[in-house]
Design a protein around this motif. Structure first.
Motif, PDB file in Angstrom:
ATOM      1  N   SER A  95      -2.653  -7.438   0.036  1.00  0.00           N
ATOM      2  CA  SER A  95      -3.481  -6.417   0.674  1.00  0.00           C
ATOM      3  C   SER A  95      -2.754  -5.094   0.595  1.00  0.00           C
ATOM      4  O   SER A  95      -1.521  -5.045   0.654  1.00  0.00           O
ATOM      5  N   ARG A 146      -7.155  -5.248  10.850  1.00  0.00           N
ATOM      6  CA  ARG A 146      -8.038  -4.137  11.238  1.00  0.00           C
ATOM      7  C   ARG A 146      -9.520  -4.491  11.096  1.00  0.00           C
ATOM      8  O   ARG A 146     -10.388  -3.809  11.635  1.00  0.00           O
ATOM      9  N   HIS A 155      -3.205  -2.935   2.854  1.00  0.00           N
ATOM     10  CA  HIS A 155      -3.043  -2.561   4.253  1.00  0.00           C
ATOM     11  C   HIS A 155      -1.786  -3.229   4.803  1.00  0.00           C
ATOM     12  O   HIS A 155      -1.547  -4.418   4.530  1.00  0.00           O
ATOM     13  N   VAL A 198     -10.100   0.111  -2.528  1.00  0.00           N
ATOM     14  CA  VAL A 198      -9.789  -0.882  -1.497  1.00  0.00           C
ATOM     15  C   VAL A 198     -10.688  -2.107  -1.644  1.00  0.00           C
ATOM     16  O   VAL A 198     -10.240  -3.255  -1.545  1.00  0.00           O
ATOM     17  N   GLY A 230       0.786  -1.229   0.000  1.00  0.00           N
ATOM     18  CA  GLY A 230       0.000   0.000   0.000  1.00  0.00           C
ATOM     19  C   GLY A 230       0.815   1.274   0.000  1.00  0.00           C
ATOM     20  O   GLY A 230       0.352   2.308  -0.510  1.00  0.00           O
TER      21      GLY A 230
END
Length: 442
Positions: free
Chosen positions: A174, A182, A176, A159, A62
């Motif tokens: 991902s 999360r 993230h 996302v 990310g």
């Protein structure tokens, strides 16, 4: 006279070319937020992990990559999930409604269990299911992220789309830094992601069969029955075992309430079989759970799908073979059908080759790194099984160790039989057979 390339070699070459193209794209300054070129090893490892739908990374997806870089990674694991030859067949269908025999042969090599007459039909199922299902999951995630997390529509959409595509293709990527940690308490996020991973992982031949015979389970193919029953058994056994091993672990499930324990336990069981997402710190899992992951990651999902591993059908055939041998039966049977001898030989070959590759990979990493054996085994099986889970040692390995993982990811995604066949110089049928003997076994 042009020499026709062997279908198995074409499959391996297709993945390799996609990796090289992805590496070149990720080394462009446009792929980094600061406009600098990514190092060769970082770009190459990321491309291999994306095309092989593994999810192991050396950098945070990310923050390290720009929007262009992230989009490139998503396209790579979308292609890798569909399969190079299946994607080629889809392109052929768009141009010509009757793909050439050579393209169909290459697609059959990649999908293995599909008959020649079903290639075009399955390719259409791949297209329809992939596009519609991924868009549906992306829409659900987008609405959830917009309503409950306050993200702007464009951020929520990106996302949601990225994670939907990653989940369906069992890529494990991902954007993230904490993967799905999360969202550990949010069933509205975890359940769609888990469903996408399971549907993509059962394999397109199964989805094709269900599409035509959903209301008539008696006429499902043996492959479909073995894959679905095996998947259900592995999900439930993994679920129960994870709850047993992690229930009181304060660093994982022990920190959750009852509902979140049950939900995350199921998510972990599904993710262990190649989706690669995690809602807890993998390094904090008990050693018993690590051992369970060895087993689940090595098996993986269904054949000719987006999952990795030696495949559920392979293990199912071997279990049936053991049961038949223990009972003294001459035939290996299931659901009123007899398992062909060629399928039994292929299952044994896949398991043996997979075990040997994992063993050699483990020895190689132990030789060139200082990490404990259990962590090295976890990393090796995660790479070979395209699971993407990590105890956190991937980016700390020396470049030679990262190349070992890249090779394991490539072999695991291409398939042990396909990879071995692609290395063979030629095929020949022996004009004779030796006398038969029965050596003592066991």
């Amino acid at each position: 006279m042009n020499k026709v390339i062997h279908p198995a070699r074409a499959v391996a070459l297709g993945f390799l070319l996609a990796i090289l193209a992805g590496t070149a794209m990720l080394m462009l300054p446009l792929a980094r937020p600061d406009g600098s070129a990514a190092p060769l090893m970082v770009a190459f490892f990321t491309a291999v992990s994306a095309v092989c739908v593994t999810g192991l990374v050396l950098v945070d997806t990310g923050t390290y990559w720009s929007g262009f870089g992230q989009a490139t990674i998503m396209v790579l694991f979308l292609l890798g999930g569909l399969g190079m030859m299946t994607a080629a067949t889809l392109l052929g269908l768009m141009v010509n409604r009757s793909p050439k025999l050579r393209t169909r042969l290459m697609t059959q090599t990649e999908t293995r269990s599909i008959g020649m007459g079903d290639i075009s039909s399955v390719a259409r199922v791949v297209l329809v299911v992939s596009v519609l299902f991924q868009l549906a999951i992306a829409a659900i995630l987008t609405l959830r992220l917009r309503a409950d997390y306050g993200l702007a529509w464009n951020d929520a959409g990106w996302v949601g789309l990225f994670h939907a595509v990653s989940a369906f293709n069992n890529a494990g990527f991902s954007i993230h830094p904490d993967s799905m940690v999360r969202y550990a308490g949010d069933a509205g996020i975890l359940l769609p992601v888990m469903l996408a991973a399971i549907i993509g992982g059962v394999g397109f031949p199964v989805l094709h069969d269900l599409r035509h015979r959903f209301r008539d389970p008696r006429h499902w193919s043996l492959h479909t029955k073995l894959t679905l029953s095996g998947t259900l058994i592995l999900l439930l056994l993994g679920y129960v075992a994870i709850l047993l091993f992690e229930w009181k672990n304060p660093q994982t499930l022990g920190a959750f309430g009852l509902f979140d324990k049950l939900m995350n336990g199921m998510f972990m069981s599904a993710a262990a079989r190649t989706s690669g997402f995690n809602t807890v710190d993998v390094a904090a899992l008990t050693r018993e759970t690590w051992a369970l992951h060895y087993f689940l990651m090595f098996i993986g999902g269904g054949s000719a799908g987006t999952a990795g591993g030696v495949k559920v059908g392979t293990v199912a055939v071997l279990v049936l073979l053991v049961i038949a041998e223990a009972k003294g039966h001459t035939d290996t049977e299931a659901f009123g059908r007899r398992v062909g001898s060629s399928a039994q030989r292929q299952a044994i070959t896949v398991l043996v080759l997979g075990s040997v590759i994992v063993a050699f990979g483990t020895v190689a990493l132990l030789r060139i790194s200082h990490f404990p054996t259990d962590q090295v085994i976890f990393e090796v099986i995660a790479a070979f099984g395209s699971a993407g889970l990590s105890t956190g040692i991937t980016d700390d390995l020396p470049p030679s160790g990262q190349l070992v993982l890249a090779l394991l990811m490539f072999v695991g995604r291409v398939g042990t039989i396909t990879f071995a066949t692609s290395l063979v110089l030629g095929e020949r049928r022996m004009p004779y057979r030796y006398p038969e003997e029965h050596p003592i076994v066991g």
